[in-house]
Design a protein around this motif. Sequence first.
Motif, PDB file in Angstrom:
ATOM      1  N   LYS A 293       0.801  -1.228   0.000  1.00  0.00           N
ATOM      2  CA  LYS A 293       0.000   0.000   0.000  1.00  0.00           C
ATOM      3  C   LYS A 293       0.833   1.276   0.000  1.00  0.00           C
ATOM      4  CE  LYS A 293      -4.001  -2.163   0.284  1.00  0.00           C
ATOM      5  NZ  LYS A 293      -3.512  -3.535   0.169  1.00  0.00           N
ATOM      6  N   THR A 307      -6.170  -6.535 -14.304  1.00  0.00           N
ATOM      7  CA  THR A 307      -6.406  -5.258 -13.643  1.00  0.00           C
ATOM      8  C   THR A 307      -5.523  -5.180 -12.411  1.00  0.00           C
ATOM      9  OG1 THR A 307      -8.115  -3.814 -12.704  1.00  0.00           O
ATOM     10  CG2 THR A 307      -8.271  -6.163 -12.210  1.00  0.00           C
ATOM     11  N   LEU A 308      -5.334  -3.992 -11.873  1.00  0.00           N
ATOM     12  CA  LEU A 308      -4.665  -3.873 -10.581  1.00  0.00           C
ATOM     13  C   LEU A 308      -5.615  -4.355  -9.492  1.00  0.00           C
ATOM     14  CD1 LEU A 308      -2.929  -0.370 -10.905  1.00  0.00           C
ATOM     15  CD2 LEU A 308      -1.855  -2.619 -11.032  1.00  0.00           C
ATOM     16  N   PRO A 310      -8.237  -4.595  -6.807  1.00  0.00           N
ATOM     17  CA  PRO A 310      -9.218  -3.568  -6.394  1.00  0.00           C
ATOM     18  C   PRO A 310      -8.906  -2.955  -5.036  1.00  0.00           C
ATOM     19  CG  PRO A 310     -10.324  -5.459  -7.352  1.00  0.00           C
ATOM     20  CD  PRO A 310      -8.897  -5.857  -7.208  1.00  0.00           C
ATOM     21  N   TYR A 312      -6.052  -2.568  -3.726  1.00  0.00           N
ATOM     22  CA  TYR A 312      -4.884  -1.702  -3.864  1.00  0.00           C
ATOM     23  C   TYR A 312      -5.266  -0.371  -4.522  1.00  0.00           C
ATOM     24  CZ  TYR A 312      -0.418   0.072  -5.564  1.00  0.00           C
ATOM     25  OH  TYR A 312       0.669   0.869  -5.829  1.00  0.00           O
ATOM     26  N   CYS A 313      -6.212  -0.405  -5.445  1.00  0.00           N
ATOM     27  CA  CYS A 313      -6.606   0.806  -6.182  1.00  0.00           C
ATOM     28  C   CYS A 313      -7.263   1.849  -5.284  1.00  0.00           C
ATOM     29  CB  CYS A 313      -7.554   0.440  -7.322  1.00  0.00           C
ATOM     30  SG  CYS A 313      -6.732  -0.485  -8.640  1.00  0.00           S
ATOM     31  N   GLU A 314      -7.657   1.425  -4.080  1.00  0.00           N
ATOM     32  CA  GLU A 314      -8.272   2.378  -3.162  1.00  0.00           C
ATOM     33  C   GLU A 314      -7.236   3.283  -2.507  1.00  0.00           C
ATOM     34  OE1 GLU A 314     -10.374  -0.018  -0.416  1.00  0.00           O
ATOM     35  OE2 GLU A 314     -11.780  -0.845  -1.906  1.00  0.00           O
ATOM     36  N   LEU A 316      -3.794   4.730  -3.725  1.00  0.00           N
ATOM     37  CA  LEU A 316      -2.709   4.986  -4.673  1.00  0.00           C
ATOM     38  C   LEU A 316      -2.029   6.320  -4.385  1.00  0.00           C
ATOM     39  CD1 LEU A 316      -4.607   3.939  -7.934  1.00  0.00           C
ATOM     40  CD2 LEU A 316      -3.065   2.538  -6.583  1.00  0.00           C
ATOM     41  N   MET A 332      -7.138  -0.665 -15.863  1.00  0.00           N
ATOM     42  CA  MET A 332      -6.304  -0.460 -14.683  1.00  0.00           C
ATOM     43  C   MET A 332      -7.157  -0.279 -13.431  1.00  0.00           C
ATOM     44  SD  MET A 332      -3.122   1.848 -15.980  1.00  0.00           S
ATOM     45  CE  MET A 332      -2.284   1.558 -14.418  1.00  0.00           C
ATOM     46  N   TRP A 333      -8.132   0.598 -13.525  1.00  0.00           N
ATOM     47  CA  TRP A 333      -9.004   0.886 -12.379  1.00  0.00           C
ATOM     48  C   TRP A 333     -10.284   1.523 -12.900  1.00  0.00           C
ATOM     49  CZ3 TRP A 333      -3.914   3.373 -11.762  1.00  0.00           C
ATOM     50  CH2 TRP A 333      -3.807   4.577 -12.468  1.00  0.00           C
ATOM     51  N   PRO A 337      -9.258   7.670  -9.599  1.00  0.00           N
ATOM     52  CA  PRO A 337      -8.745   7.605  -8.230  1.00  0.00           C
ATOM     53  C   PRO A 337      -7.848   8.794  -7.904  1.00  0.00           C
ATOM     54  CG  PRO A 337      -7.528   6.112  -9.650  1.00  0.00           C
ATOM     55  CD  PRO A 337      -8.657   6.654 -10.480  1.00  0.00           C
ATOM     56  N   PRO A 357      -6.964   4.790 -18.740  1.00  0.00           N
ATOM     57  CA  PRO A 357      -7.048   5.006 -17.290  1.00  0.00           C
ATOM     58  C   PRO A 357      -7.517   6.413 -16.939  1.00  0.00           C
ATOM     59  CG  PRO A 357      -4.748   4.930 -18.008  1.00  0.00           C
ATOM     60  CD  PRO A 357      -5.579   4.510 -19.181  1.00  0.00           C
TER      61      PRO A 357
END
Length: 898
Positions: A293, A307-308, A310, A312-314, A316, A332-333, A337, A357
């Motif tokens: 993270k 995809t990355l 989910p 982790y995408c929270e 960035l 990607m997301w 974000p 993205p």
Amino acid sequence: MERSSYRDCRNNRQGFKNLFCHTWLTFSSGVGVCCGVSEDEAAMIEDIVGRVSRQLFSMETVDNDAIQVFKKVAFKGREDPPSDELSVRACNLAQCLPAALKAFGTFLYGMNSVEEWEKALRRLEEVPHQRIMEILRTSYTALDRIHRVMFLHVACLFNGDSVRRVTSLVDGELEIKGLAEKSLIDITTDGFINMHSLVEQAGREFVREESDSTPWRQRILWEQEQISSVLQNNTGTATIQSLALHMCEMPRVLYIEGRVFKTIDLRYLKVFQHLNDTESKLQFLAGEDDLPKQLRLLHWDSYPLQTLPPSYCEKLHYLVEINLRFSKIERMWRGNPELPMLRRLDMTCSRNLWDFPGLAKANKLEELLMEGSTSLKRLPRTTISSLSCLQTLNLSHCDGLKHSRIFIFEKEVPLENSSRRRRRQILLQFSIDEKKIGSLANLSIDGSIDIILLHFKGHEDHISCISEQKTPEEMMRMLGEGVPCNSSFFEFKLLHIKRISYNAYRPFECDTFSGLPFLMELKMINLNINKIPDDIDHLQSLEKLDLSGNDFKSLPKTMVKLSKLRSLRLCNCSNLEALPELTQLQTLNLSSCLNLTSLLELSHDERGGIYGLLELGLDNCRNVQSLSDQLCNFPSLIHLDLSRHDFETIPQSIRELTSLATICLNNCKKLTSVEELPLSLKHLYAHGCVSLDYVSLSWDNCIEHLDLSYCLRLKQGEFLFARILNDGVSSRAITPRFACLAGEEVPSYLDNQAQGTSTRISLPLNRFTSKMLGLAACVMISCKTPFHLQFPEFTCSLSWEGEGAIRMNLKPNLYCCLSEHKGVSLSLSLHHLVVIFVPIRINTDNFDELRLESHLQLPEEFQIPPAEIIACGARVVFSDREDRLKNPQLWFSSPIIP
């Protein structure tokens, strides 16, 4: 290969050695030391690589400043030693490191005789690293904590990278300057960090010492075996901040659980490889994907997921750079974000990426690289136009965006510290309603492009420009007196403008080349330019010029003033009739210049030897008169392309080209024989010479690559195959060999044969007492008409897959040739044999047999491949079997195809 990989090798010896080892092993044997190579093989490889790297990187002609520093300490005003060679040896040994020069000078001070110097230097040569380590340790311990962190990260992660990139990732511009001031790093003129290989080694040793050589406690991990152990066994700790995994060094794929990153406080994750477009050897177990993270750097070549994660995408927030070249990502997301720190996003050649993205909240983004993302269908114009910090944008080869309407304008801005000179900058606009992007220094984009510049105007399909990154003071100094004080100029060092295809009705307007003082590379392709401006000689920095596909009949004589010009391409300039006297060129490509009759001005025909040309391309230049006589003017040629000519025998003067290494005679339909080749020749390409029935190779010729595919009248397969393999294991050198000829019979000498793509290779009982020389292998390929396979250099590679398996990859060129198969059934298959010999030594103690697995790689667009491997054979060659290579009559005795 990624640019930074080349830069790593250019800037430090160890980087070169790593890449050279991998490339040499992959092509020549595919075997790594960790994959069962014997100790003798490992020593041989290290010796070869060491000698090559020393030759390329050592200071054979030591910088005079380094010698003076050394002498000042070693002699302190006394007489120099009897020979300067001893001082040069000492400087080489110190690798010209200032601290080491002074330390070695102190050590040698007071020694007067040559014998004393020789003895002392031999002592230093035996243990140089220990003494240099002591010197560097003193410098390291004198650094404060922040400088030490920067020093260690450069040594383990960022050697060869740009100062700008490193300081954004590690937050340490002052620290970089401090390391440079203490001579621990150099900063190149173009802004890249160069840490000497010995300093780099020392830095890595200091990292080990911090953790008492306990991998899971190290601040930074870079050794493949240690990283694999930590990730596979989940033994990481919060101490680990950085991880750099070189996947080319991994013997097999490693599957990990995502939770392994929960125990590691990673800031920098670098999973990289030198070979593009290959599968990632680091994979997540199904349903176990996750990432750290706190990452600032996420670099994962060929990232394996769609995809990355989910979760982790929270988070960035900390990411400064995302580098997922050649990834499998499709999206990607979702949404936009928060990306407050992101400065660089590189998704180059992520061919499955269809959703652009969301970057609306990436306010600091400076570089956006999407080249080759062929599945992208939508361009968020408003988002990109709002990226006020964007300096580099690459949207080339994005097939789904090629119809996007794009406008290119320019503006002038005052040059800092100059009241009269002005810079001209590119402005990019996606539509008339969108905001213009004026911050771009580097741009590469495809589309429906309207170029509206002061001196260049036209409607094109592609434009690329890269600007020189110089301070205003450096620019003023470089401009000098050659550019008027009241002029304006672009900072481009590279400019490419091209159309995909020739269109005679839309000539490009090119009025002048003034205002481009830094330009080193210029390409203006398929633009239908009728006349090249005479002031092209203003491009005094120009090294490469490509004017292919234009309509001019001649070139300006002022081009003789381009003293730095080394490469000129004029392909498909069908109206070109004459060339100026360009003796400065090293490479000249005139392919399909159909009206060209002479390669040089007639007034200079009798001045043989004034040209220093190394490469000459005359493919389909059939109207050049007295070709043999004209070639005599280029005695230094090493590469000559005479494909698609109408001669029946090759020009006689070719035998006089004593440096010629490669000749291309492809598709010379009337050519009947190839004889009297220069002894220097290594590569002979004569694909598609349908009348060819005789090839003469002197026993002094040492051909390494022979492509005689689709020479169907040629009946010399036995002799030519035997020559190629025999040369490969000759006493002169054990080197790779490749040959392709028409044929329907795998040589019986390769006695491990099978139908299909794989065969088992038996190993003789006396292998423990014989020296292994290499692997000889053959595959039979069936190709359906009207398709042709062609095998240029580097279309074949071998790699060791472990568990006794050797993988042979063939990646030929494939093209359709309907004109040659009129009236012929399109279901007809033609068979060709590809025979190779590759030097390889494998520790076979644990194997009773090996296995050859052959693979034919064709373009993905073919649902039903037009070619396939139908049979193969192989044999491990030992020294006591060398005599059979010289008996071609033993080769063809049992055809495998009925």
